[in-house]
Design an enzyme around this catalytic site. Structure first.
Site, PDB file in Angstrom:
ATOM      1  N   GLU A 131     -23.872 -50.759 -26.405  1.00  0.00           N
ATOM      2  CA  GLU A 131     -23.570 -52.326 -26.333  1.00  0.00           C
ATOM      3  C   GLU A 131     -22.192 -52.343 -26.535  1.00  0.00           C
ATOM      4  O   GLU A 131     -21.827 -53.089 -25.494  1.00  0.00           O
ATOM      5  CB  GLU A 131     -23.955 -52.374 -27.432  1.00  0.00           C
ATOM      6  N   TYR A 145     -26.061 -62.107 -16.060  1.00  0.00           N
ATOM      7  CA  TYR A 145     -27.478 -61.664 -16.920  1.00  0.00           C
ATOM      8  C   TYR A 145     -28.759 -61.635 -16.546  1.00  0.00           C
ATOM      9  O   TYR A 145     -29.278 -62.552 -17.056  1.00  0.00           O
ATOM     10  CB  TYR A 145     -26.422 -61.550 -18.497  1.00  0.00           C
ATOM     11  N   GLU A 154     -27.740 -54.754 -16.820  1.00  0.00           N
ATOM     12  CA  GLU A 154     -28.068 -53.561 -18.490  1.00  0.00           C
ATOM     13  C   GLU A 154     -27.790 -52.040 -18.357  1.00  0.00           C
ATOM     14  O   GLU A 154     -28.808 -51.053 -19.518  1.00  0.00           O
ATOM     15  CB  GLU A 154     -30.261 -53.691 -18.884  1.00  0.00           C
TER      16      GLU A 154
END
Length: 373
Positions: A131, A145, A154
């Site tokens: 994160e 994203y 990711e």
């Protein structure tokens, strides 16, 4: 799918990106939400210079932020997430039975899990580092994203999340499990992890979660709608492809994965843009490997092989290799078709190899110019 509960928070990151505090060399503050979702009402639980808490969730969050901060500082000489000492604020016990942990652009938030599917999210160092790495990506490439750029986003978090875990445990690439989130599932679920960089598609397979949908090759790329239902074009799914490429490169190079492989990927991330997709990123890792460790080095060849194994061929390499072959063949024979003196041949091969290196640099220059336009 139940794992969809781990998604959906990323889109709010940009709303908070301008909230980064002044440089503080990544000083940590942990606050307790007491099961509320109103962050402003949270109470201070531990500060950088304060004593340990009686709450283990607070202490785990504090240590996880510290380990990630130390990793980026010691391995990449990066001062916190933004490179300028951004404060690291985190909130624990967020909401009631909240099945998630996320970075919102200015702070970390941890849920306790529902006790059925997930447990406390502070228990997994790779989830914490995953994160926080979204913050690093936001302040470097700013990868959009959605679709392939989102899957790269990711993947960067999975790669560096795994590297932080390996760095803390002083594990080599061969010793590491390459799994993300092994510590947050409850025992009853029987899942190995959220994702596997070593074997995308095999992190879990049970009635509750279904089967891990990640592909490990471009031939299996999953085309999904670019919306919430479609996981923004499959960002958590198609990230398995670049994840596998990093794993293969790390194993091919050997030793500690945060060393050469990590530096190559970090340099490529820093050189990427918001719209970078798989092919361009793969090309950049190859060029960075050559710049950092030498053209035709073990490191560069491992990167080339890794991307090829997941179905992505580095642009221009086939042409350059063919040119080199023809040049070497020409060096072996003079204009009359007679073999030359072996020492002359050796000198010509050395000269032609240098010319090939120049060609490689020219390719890199062309790519840089194309980015500028």
């Amino acid at each position: 799918m139940a794992t969809s509960r781990l998604r959906g928070e990323r889109s709010v990151r940009s709303l908070f990106a301008s909230a980064a505090a002044a440089s503080s060399h990544g000083r940590r503050t942990i606050s307790d939400c007491s099961n509320s979702t109103f962050l402003a009402a949270a109470t201070l639980a531990r500060s950088e210079d304060g004593p340990a808490s009686g709450d283990e969730s607070v202490n785990r969050a504090f240590e996880g932020l510290g380990d990630t901060r130390a990793f980026y500082s010691e391995v990449f000489d990066r001062d916190s997430l933004d490179g300028q000492g951004m404060r690291l604020n985190a909130y624990v016990h967020y909401g009631s039975e909240y099945n998630n942990a996320f970075w919102d652009g200015s702070e970390m938030v941890f849920g306790d899990g529902d006790g059925v599917l997930f447990t406390d999210f502070t228990k997994s160092i790779d989830v914490i580092a995953h994160e926080l790495t979204h913050g690093v990506t936001e302040f470097t490439a700013g990868l959009q994203y959605h679709n392939q750029s989102g899957a790269l986003n990711e993947s960067m978090s999975d790669v560096f999340g795994s590297l932080v875990k390996q760095w803390v445990g002083k594990q080599t690439a061969a010793q590491a499990d390459w799994l993300i989130g092994t510590d947050i599932f409850t025992p009853a679920i029987g899942a190995d992890a959220l994702r596997s960089l070593k074997e995308p598609g095999k992190a879990y397979n049970n009635p509750t979660l279904g089967r891990d949908p990640q592909p490990d090759h471009m031939s299996k790329y999953v085309n999904l709608p670019d919306n919430d239902v479609g996981d923004n074009g499959g960002v958590h799914i198609n990230s398995g492809i670049p994840n596998k490429a990093f794993y293969l490169a790390a194993i091919g190079i050997g030793g500690f994965a945060w060393e050469a492989p990590g530096h190559i990927w970090y340099a490529a991330l820093s050189a990427s843009t918001a719209s970078t997709e798989f092919q361009e990123f793969a090309d950049t890792t190859y060029l960075k490997a050559g710049q950092l460790y030498g053209t035709h080095s073990t490191e560069q060849q491992a990167v080339l092989s890794a991307w090829k194994e997941v179905g992505i061929r580095i642009s221009g390499v086939r042409t350059l290799a063919g040119t080199a072959t023809r040049m070497r063949q020409a060096a072996m024979t003079n204009g009359n078709g007679h073999d030359e003196d072996s020492s002359d041949v050796a000198r010509q091969i050395e000269q032609l190899s240098r010319q090939l290196a120049v060609l490689t640099k020219e390719v890199a220059g062309l790519k840089s110019k194309s980015k500028a336009h």
